[in-house]
Structure formats: structure tokens, C-alpha cells
Design an enzyme around this catalytic site. Sequence first.
Site, short mmCIF file in Angstrom:
data_model
loop_
_atom_site.label_atom_id
_atom_site.label_comp_id
_atom_site.label_asym_id
_atom_site.label_seq_id
_atom_site.Cartn_x
_atom_site.Cartn_y
_atom_site.Cartn_z
N LYS A 257 0.83 -1.21 0.00
CA LYS A 257 0.00 0.00 0.00
C LYS A 257 0.86 1.26 0.00
O LYS A 257 0.35 2.35 -0.23
CB LYS A 257 -0.94 -0.02 1.21
CG LYS A 257 -2.01 -1.10 1.08
CD LYS A 257 -2.94 -1.15 2.27
CE LYS A 257 -3.95 -2.29 2.10
NZ LYS A 257 -4.83 -2.43 3.25
N ARG A 258 2.15 1.09 0.24
CA ARG A 258 3.06 2.23 0.18
C ARG A 258 3.66 2.41 -1.21
O ARG A 258 4.46 3.31 -1.45
CB ARG A 258 4.19 2.05 1.21
CG ARG A 258 3.70 2.12 2.64
CD ARG A 258 4.85 1.98 3.63
NE ARG A 258 5.48 0.68 3.55
CZ ARG A 258 5.04 -0.40 4.19
NH1 ARG A 258 3.97 -0.33 4.95
NH2 ARG A 258 5.67 -1.56 4.08
#
Length: 477
Positions: A257-258
Site C-alpha cells: 500500500k506504500r
Amino acid sequence: MDKKVRVRYAPSPTGYLHIGGARSALFNYLFAKKYNGDFIIRIEDTDIERNIEGAEKSQIDDLEWLGIIADESPYKVNPRYAPYRQMEKLDVYRKYALELVEKGYAYYCYCNEEELSEMKEEQLSNGVKSFKYDRRCLSLTEEEIEKYKQEGRKPCIRLKMESGVTFKFNDLVRGEVSFKSDDIGDFVIMKSNGIPTYNFAVVVDDHLMEITHCLRGEEHLSNTPKQLQIYKYFNWEPPQFGHMTIIINPNGKKLSKRDHNILQFMSQYRELGYLPEAIFNFLFLLGWTSEDNKEIFSKEEAIKAFDPARLSSSPSMFDNKRLEYMNSYYIKALDENSYKEKVYPFIKEFESNEFSKERLEEISLYFKNEITKLSDVKIMLNDLLHPIYEFDEESKEMLQKESSNVVCSLFKEKLSKLEKIDEISIKSLFKEIQKETNIKGKDLYMPIRLKITGKNHGLEMYHIIEILGRDLVLSRL
């Protein structure tokens, strides 16, 4: 298949629909439809501190937007299998947990966080990499239990793992997989607050909902032996498991998700104007391959072609370029009316006396074969109406050429006298200039484009002039 196929997608309402979740839902949906079965959405909402208001409805809305429609869900209830949210059946989990305690397959554990941390540290210092509970609460005396109660301790319930057992199962994706029970410690099935843990609740749910097959991410592979132990203690038949591989980015790393180079959530794709058919098609091929390497599948074709045996056992790479190609393909395939209807929300802010809704929709057609997503029309139209003149060195050199002054002056003169502005007249105008000056190609078109738009590429010049109108073009020249 003997039984009616029943598969489920069981998200937690702790966020919005993620790429990985959408893919899991899709493959379960295709499996159900392929074998005339039911696709169920069940909500695993026991992580109450992380639950987000509206996340459950948002996830289901995004699935329906993709065309992944549940046969059963919290909003489409079959009374035989209800409820569809875990927090609505805590009494059910407690009943089954107590049954395991009574049979000697589970026991109360009074250890607090501090004691568990000390236990972990001790095992780590002795070279044990994977923590296993040391069973100190397995055979507590009445006096010890009473002492803990007087201290105000509330027990959790732990499952007692068998010793010397090998759990084997045939994974739909990986083939035969096995785990040794001795590698797994006694794990908590009911927390001290009365809420079940994932591995316990999922078994009870899948059994009561008569789930026959379970396709899920490979991160759940290590949970499978724990769940098989629970199935064994209850003498229940487990579903057939299939563990799909991880999704990786173009650098070969697990999608995170980063990772800001890849959009993570379906809501983001909707907002940017990706078509659901394109996302459906893209996700279908993210971990599944056709026999003939076919790329474009409708929903009906995907259902017909789907074969779980062709699910990939290698990581699946998320390729942005492939997704953009697919989305542009589906945009091009839209008929004019459908395209106008879908693109209008992205450009309605330009509506004015000068640009009516109908005029904007007509203009949007100029961009249909140029874009990869519907929001591109808004950006390109805004760039055209409100250009920013920031030229690179190549563009500056082009504008400084003597030939550029010649073609721009001549174009301005001829455009001002043009009776009608349309594709034929503008193309004829350029031919005249080319014939008169012997300037052609890039040297002919680029200076005019740069002065009118501030960019060195974009729509055909006749479309640009039609959109902007004679007066504005002359002003910019």
C-alpha cells in the site's frame, strides 16, 4: 461436483476495496458461476478497533460496479445461512468454543500480555524462531484458577493442537501441501472479550454456510493447518482450498500500500474513469492465463473460460501499461452515446454559454481514440482552454527558426480569411502553406501547435481549431 458449489469472499470493513481483495472476489465469483454455484459475501468485522464506518457498503458497491454480484450478502440474505456479519453471531462462536473445551480439545488460558512477552523473549533467546505457547495453563489447579480470577484476569480459550500429526491437503493452485502439527503452537480461538479469532470464526462460518471451495491469498496458507485441526475436532468436512499467489510490482516486489506507482483501491480507478469491464478483464488475467494467450474477455467469456487449474502458481505482476491498453480498448469499443454518457461527468465543469452540454459531448468525441481513461479528457481539454507555455529546449529552438515565423504568419493570414472552419478547410490550408513555402512535416505543424496549445503533441490541428474557434486561435498566434 456432487454438492452445489458455494464460495465466499469475506472482507473486513477496515478499509476500501483493494486490488488483492477485488481479485480474490473475482476468482471466487468466476468459480461459482462456472459451476452454477453461489457466490457469498460475508463480513469479517471482529477487528472492531480498525473497522471504518461505510467501508463495508463501499466494498460491496465497488464489487457490484465491477460486475461481481453476490448471490447472498448482508444485503441479500438467505435466512438459512444468516447472519452474514460475524459480530452478529458471537453467541454461536461461544457455543462451539465451549463444546471444544468440554471435549478436551481446548482450554482456558489466563496468561496476560506481560507473561506472553516474557515467554516469547525466552524462546527467542533459545533460538526458537516461531513462538509456541508453552501450555502452562493446560493443567491449572482449582486453586490457581481461583487466584487468577481474584486478580481480575479474564481467560481466553486456546485450541490444543495434536502432536505428531501431518496435515495434508490438495491445494487447487499448488497441488499437495503438508504441515506438521508439532510446528504449530496452541493458538487462541476466543479472546478474553468474547470475540473469536479469525482462524476459529472462519471455520465455524464456512461450515454453517456450507462453503465447498475457498480461493484466497497465499498469506492464508499458514492458517490452513490450524483450521484443519478445528475441522478435525468437530468432525466437519473442510472446503477445498486454493491459495492464489501474491501480486508483485514491475520491480518484482510484493505489492504494498506504500507503492505509490500503482493505484491500490477500486474507488481510485472509478474516480479516474477506468471502465469496470476493463478492470474485470485485467484482474481476470492477473494470476490466470488462457490456453491461447487471449487478452480480451467479456464477463460471459471469462466465466466460460475459467478453469481453476490454470491459476498461476507464480507471482502475478501488476502491469500498468497493460491495464491502460485494456482500458483504452474498452473506451474505443464504446458506442458514441455510451461514451458521451460516461465521459460527461468528467467534463461538465466546462459547461458554459460557450460550451453547452451537447457541444462538450461532441468535443469529447475528438479525444475518444487518444485517451487511456475518461479523466484524461478533462485534463486535455483544460490544457487546451488554459494552456501553460513552458517550453523545453527543443520547442524553443523550433520557435526561433525563421521558417516558424513564416508559417505562423501565413497561417494567421489565411485562417482569418477562411470562410468555414472544419477538417477539410484546415487540411487544405496547411497544404497551401506547404506548397507556397516548401516547408513541410514537423517544421510546418509544430510551430503553430506550440503557439496555439503550448505543447508539441496532442489532438489533430483541425480539432483544436474547431474547439477553440477562429478568434482565440488568431489571438494566440
